[in-house]
Design a protein around this motif. Sequence first.
Motif, short mmCIF file in Angstrom:
data_model
loop_
_atom_site.label_atom_id
_atom_site.label_comp_id
_atom_site.label_asym_id
_atom_site.label_seq_id
_atom_site.Cartn_x
_atom_site.Cartn_y
_atom_site.Cartn_z
N ASP A 47 0.84 -1.20 0.00
CA ASP A 47 0.00 0.00 0.00
C ASP A 47 0.88 1.25 0.00
O ASP A 47 1.81 1.36 0.80
N PRO A 48 0.61 2.21 -0.90
CA PRO A 48 1.44 3.42 -0.96
C PRO A 48 1.52 4.18 0.36
O PRO A 48 2.54 4.80 0.67
N ARG A 49 0.45 4.13 1.15
CA ARG A 49 0.47 4.82 2.45
C ARG A 49 1.46 4.15 3.41
O ARG A 49 2.04 4.81 4.26
N TRP A 50 1.64 2.86 3.28
CA TRP A 50 2.61 2.13 4.09
C TRP A 50 4.02 2.45 3.62
O TRP A 50 4.91 2.74 4.42
N LEU A 51 4.20 2.44 2.30
CA LEU A 51 5.52 2.74 1.73
C LEU A 51 5.97 4.16 2.07
O LEU A 51 7.15 4.41 2.31
N ALA A 52 5.02 5.10 2.09
CA ALA A 52 5.36 6.51 2.32
C ALA A 52 5.94 6.73 3.71
O ALA A 52 6.57 7.76 3.97
N GLN A 53 5.75 5.78 4.62
CA GLN A 53 6.23 5.93 6.00
C GLN A 53 7.66 5.42 6.19
O GLN A 53 8.24 5.60 7.26
N LEU A 54 8.23 4.79 5.16
CA LEU A 54 9.58 4.27 5.29
C LEU A 54 10.58 5.42 5.33
O LEU A 54 10.44 6.40 4.60
N THR A 55 11.57 5.29 6.17
CA THR A 55 12.63 6.30 6.26
C THR A 55 13.95 5.66 5.87
O THR A 55 14.12 4.44 5.93
N ALA A 56 14.87 6.49 5.47
CA ALA A 56 16.18 5.98 5.03
C ALA A 56 16.91 5.35 6.21
O ALA A 56 17.03 5.98 7.27
N PRO A 57 17.40 4.13 6.06
CA PRO A 57 18.19 3.50 7.13
C PRO A 57 19.46 4.29 7.39
O PRO A 57 19.98 4.97 6.50
N PRO A 58 19.98 4.24 8.60
CA PRO A 58 21.21 4.98 8.91
C PRO A 58 22.39 4.47 8.09
O PRO A 58 22.49 3.27 7.81
N THR A 59 23.27 5.36 7.69
CA THR A 59 24.43 4.99 6.88
C THR A 59 25.64 4.65 7.75
O THR A 59 26.54 3.94 7.32
N ARG A 60 25.65 5.16 8.97
CA ARG A 60 26.79 4.92 9.86
C ARG A 60 26.51 3.70 10.73
O ARG A 60 25.53 3.65 11.46
N ARG A 61 27.38 2.71 10.65
CA ARG A 61 27.21 1.48 11.42
C ARG A 61 27.92 1.60 12.75
O ARG A 61 29.11 1.93 12.80
N PRO A 62 27.24 1.30 13.87
CA PRO A 62 27.89 1.39 15.18
C PRO A 62 28.88 0.25 15.38
O PRO A 62 28.89 -0.72 14.60
N ASP A 63 29.69 0.33 16.43
CA ASP A 63 30.62 -0.76 16.72
C ASP A 63 29.84 -2.00 17.14
O ASP A 63 28.65 -1.93 17.49
N ARG A 64 30.49 -3.14 17.10
CA ARG A 64 29.79 -4.41 17.27
C ARG A 64 29.11 -4.53 18.64
O ARG A 64 27.97 -5.00 18.73
N ILE A 65 29.80 -4.11 19.71
CA ILE A 65 29.19 -4.25 21.04
C ILE A 65 27.95 -3.38 21.16
O ILE A 65 26.92 -3.80 21.69
N THR A 66 28.02 -2.15 20.65
CA THR A 66 26.86 -1.26 20.67
C THR A 66 25.70 -1.86 19.87
O THR A 66 24.54 -1.82 20.29
N LEU A 67 26.03 -2.42 18.71
CA LEU A 67 25.00 -3.02 17.86
C LEU A 67 24.37 -4.23 18.54
O LEU A 67 23.14 -4.40 18.50
N LEU A 68 25.18 -5.07 19.19
CA LEU A 68 24.63 -6.22 19.91
C LEU A 68 23.71 -5.77 21.04
O LEU A 68 22.62 -6.31 21.22
N ASP A 69 24.16 -4.78 21.78
CA ASP A 69 23.38 -4.27 22.91
C ASP A 69 22.03 -3.72 22.42
O ASP A 69 20.97 -4.05 22.96
N SER A 70 22.07 -2.89 21.39
CA SER A 70 20.83 -2.29 20.88
C SER A 70 19.93 -3.34 20.24
O SER A 70 18.70 -3.27 20.39
N SER A 71 20.50 -4.29 19.55
CA SER A 71 19.69 -5.33 18.90
C SER A 71 18.98 -6.20 19.93
O SER A 71 17.79 -6.51 19.80
N LEU A 72 19.72 -6.59 20.96
CA LEU A 72 19.11 -7.42 22.01
C LEU A 72 18.06 -6.62 22.78
O LEU A 72 16.97 -7.14 23.08
N GLY A 73 18.37 -5.35 23.07
CA GLY A 73 17.38 -4.52 23.76
C GLY A 73 16.14 -4.31 22.92
O GLY A 73 15.01 -4.34 23.43
#
Length: 358
Positions: free
Chosen positions: A88-114
């Motif tokens: 649905d176009p209304r669903w698609l219109a809500q998508l935002t650009a994913p972040p381009t900067r990748r955090p360090d692995r420990i930060t990413l693990l912490d945020s993903s698990l949280g």
Amino acid sequence: MSVAEILRDVVSGAIGYEAGLDALTVAPAAEVDAALGGALRDALERLFKGGWQPAELHRVVARLGDPVKAGLVASGAAAYASRFSDVDPRWLAQLTAPPTRRPDRITLLDSSLGLLTELRRLPVVEVLIPPPGSIPVIRTNPSGDRALDRVRALLAKAESTDFPAEAEAYSAKAQELIARHSIEEALTSVNRAEVVPFARRIGVDHPYESEKASLLDAVARANHCHTVWSPELGFSTLFGFDADIDGVELLYTSLLVQANRAMARDEPAKGKARIKAFRRSFLVAYAARIGERLAAATRHEIAAQPGDLLPVLRNRDLQVREAMQKSFPRTVRSRGSRVDSLEGWESGRAAADEAKLG
């Protein structure tokens, strides 16, 4: 213990969060990435199929204060939508650009698990926009779009001016157009079976969420809509016909901007407790007075129309209430907010009068 078992035990509470995170940091990276990524995909899919829209889920997660978690939701929503050709176009219109900067692995693990633990706690909600993979339902209303464009232009002027008299005139004209468009839509759709009530979730941000939800409810009731406030999720569900819902959302957003500006102008200079009481009382009074003025403006527009509109509007109101009760069969009336500051109450009433609507 496998990675999958660690994730299961953290989410269920069988082991502590920190212990689970420590176990993941020393487990094989490929196994952790595969298991944690799959668990997040499953959790997001459950919520998207269960009615959550990308903007709503992103907002709820962003309120936690971790931008990495919010970025994971944005990336997950985009990846989920890419799996389907019928979105649905209304669903698609809500998508935002994913972040381009990748955090360090420990930060990413912490945020993903949280994030996984937070997503597992969220309930499914009413499906308001067909999720990806289902047949899109697209509602178009060109004449309504033109009317709303005029309303947007008027409200933008009301928000930008520093002169209360100008803001008053622009806001009053906007409400006049909203009410008139609502009446026209009601009259032209009397015998159209496909025109039925819908619902839309409106985010209500802290602080003073309950008072802001009361303002939304006041605007909704004056424009033939009803709301259900879900404080634990930070949004109100707005029920009504499309033309009315669009007008309510536009007007509420603008009035909130005007209220915040007037509140900052009038609030006392010192005393944290005094300022808090002032702001809460200001918003309570502002919502009450705005509701009175909007209702009067709507009654004026109804009275100006030839013929008896009341049976038509009464029937539409019954349909809206039935839709609301179907989605929320068990609701309770919330207690009104306390008014602890007379100066806040009087300032809020005065500010509502400055934003004179009709």
